[in-house]
Design a protein around this motif. Structure first.
Motif, PDB file in Angstrom:
ATOM      1  N   ASP A  83       0.886  -1.156   0.000  1.00 51.32           N
ATOM      2  CA  ASP A  83       0.000   0.000   0.000  1.00 51.32           C
ATOM      3  C   ASP A  83       0.929   1.212   0.000  1.00 51.32           C
ATOM      4  O   ASP A  83       1.726   1.383   0.926  1.00 51.32           O
ATOM      5  N   LEU A  84       0.874   2.039  -1.040  1.00 50.11           N
ATOM      6  CA  LEU A  84       1.824   3.134  -1.189  1.00 50.11           C
ATOM      7  C   LEU A  84       1.786   4.098  -0.006  1.00 50.11           C
ATOM      8  O   LEU A  84       2.836   4.540   0.471  1.00 50.11           O
ATOM      9  N   ASP A  85       0.605   4.418   0.497  1.00 52.69           N
ATOM     10  CA  ASP A  85       0.522   5.314   1.663  1.00 52.69           C
ATOM     11  C   ASP A  85       1.214   4.705   2.872  1.00 52.69           C
ATOM     12  O   ASP A  85       1.943   5.392   3.585  1.00 52.69           O
ATOM     13  N   TRP A  86       1.001   3.411   3.120  1.00 52.28           N
ATOM     14  CA  TRP A  86       1.650   2.742   4.253  1.00 52.28           C
ATOM     15  C   TRP A  86       3.168   2.719   4.063  1.00 52.28           C
ATOM     16  O   TRP A  86       3.920   2.890   5.013  1.00 52.28           O
ATOM     17  N   TYR A  87       3.590   2.491   2.823  1.00 49.24           N
ATOM     18  CA  TYR A  87       5.026   2.456   2.507  1.00 49.24           C
ATOM     19  C   TYR A  87       5.662   3.813   2.829  1.00 49.24           C
ATOM     20  O   TYR A  87       6.725   3.884   3.450  1.00 49.24           O
ATOM     21  N   ILE A  88       4.989   4.886   2.430  1.00 51.06           N
ATOM     22  CA  ILE A  88       5.477   6.241   2.712  1.00 51.06           C
ATOM     23  C   ILE A  88       5.552   6.463   4.220  1.00 51.06           C
ATOM     24  O   ILE A  88       6.545   6.982   4.736  1.00 51.06           O
ATOM     25  N   GLU A  89       4.502   6.060   4.935  1.00 45.96           N
ATOM     26  CA  GLU A  89       4.485   6.255   6.392  1.00 45.96           C
ATOM     27  C   GLU A  89       5.618   5.496   7.068  1.00 45.96           C
ATOM     28  O   GLU A  89       6.247   6.014   8.010  1.00 45.96           O
ATOM     29  N   GLU A  90       5.896   4.290   6.605  1.00 41.29           N
ATOM     30  CA  GLU A  90       6.999   3.496   7.176  1.00 41.29           C
ATOM     31  C   GLU A  90       8.342   4.158   6.908  1.00 41.29           C
ATOM     32  O   GLU A  90       9.211   4.202   7.771  1.00 41.29           O
ATOM     33  N   ARG A  91       8.525   4.640   5.701  1.00 40.72           N
ATOM     34  CA  ARG A  91       9.811   5.242   5.315  1.00 40.72           C
ATOM     35  C   ARG A  91      10.066   6.558   6.046  1.00 40.72           C
ATOM     36  O   ARG A  91      11.194   6.879   6.375  1.00 40.72           O
ATOM     37  N   PHE A  92       9.017   7.350   6.260  1.00 40.78           N
ATOM     38  CA  PHE A  92       9.178   8.680   6.843  1.00 40.78           C
ATOM     39  C   PHE A  92       8.814   8.733   8.323  1.00 40.78           C
ATOM     40  O   PHE A  92       8.965   9.767   8.958  1.00 40.78           O
ATOM     41  N   HIS A  93       8.317   7.620   8.860  1.00 42.53           N
ATOM     42  CA  HIS A  93       7.930   7.544  10.274  1.00 42.53           C
ATOM     43  C   HIS A  93       6.946   8.646  10.652  1.00 42.53           C
ATOM     44  O   HIS A  93       6.999   9.199  11.748  1.00 42.53           O
ATOM     45  N   LYS A  94       6.063   8.945   9.698  1.00 44.00           N
ATOM     46  CA  LYS A  94       5.013   9.946   9.915  1.00 44.00           C
ATOM     47  C   LYS A  94       3.799   9.516   9.111  1.00 44.00           C
ATOM     48  O   LYS A  94       3.924   8.819   8.106  1.00 44.00           O
TER      49      LYS A  94
END
Length: 175
Positions: free
Chosen positions: A31-42
């Motif tokens: 899930d691209l949104d989840w991937y972004i959240e994991e990478r940026f910790h936000k």
């Protein structure tokens, strides 16, 4: 090597169908949104607040290109992902794109149930929610329609319906 991108409005079933289809086809699900959240910790909301929409969309494009290099993967793009930069052209060039088409009434029903989990919708009245959905679909449809495939994702309300949809999506992609 397989790369599949699911696109569509929030509530269209990108995560629900994506997880089930990826499991059935032995693909990694992202899930691209989840991937972004994991990478940026936000959270996506925090990134929007800190960087504005343009800043978030830059991050989103970069992360889309990162996961677009993965193999044997199904990627559930954010609802707005196809509408910015060359994201739609990029997804079409590196994989199969599937627009999960769902009528506004079904989206309304799904999003009304999930409102509490979606900060952008939490304080909306029923009329406001329907207006948000129809307005956003109108703006985004030209991008969504650029997908290689269109799939009716209105029947995802039970395990049985999800299973049927997985089979139908497999048939569509095997053509």
């Amino acid at each position: 090597m397989k790369r599949i991108f699911l696109i569509g409005y929030m509530g269209s079933g990108k995560t629900t169908l994506g997880k089930a289809f990826a499991r059935a086809m032995q693909l990694q699900f992202i899930d691209l949104d989840w991937y972004i959240e994991e990478r940026f910790h936000k959270t996506v909301q925090e990134l929007f607040a800190e960087r504005g929409e343009n800043g978030f969309r830059e991050i989103e494009r970069n992360m889309l290109h990162e996961v677009g290099d993965f193999e044997d993967v199904l990627i559930a793009a954010g609802g707005g992902t196809p509408c910015f930069f060359d994201n739609m052209d990029y997804m079409n060039s590196v994989g199969d794109t599937v627009f999960l088409d769902v009528n506004p009434e079904v989206l309304f029903r799904r999003l009304k149930i999930a409102k509490a989990k979606r900060p952008l919708l939490a304080d909306k009245t029923d009329d406001e929610l329907m207006n948000v959905i129809t307005s956003a679909l109108q703006k985004r449809m030209d991008f969504y329609r650029q997908a290689k495939y269109t799939f009716n994702a209105e029947r995802l309300e039970s395990y049985e319906q999800i299973g049927e949809s997985v089979k139908k999506l497999k048939l569509l992609l095997d053509k």
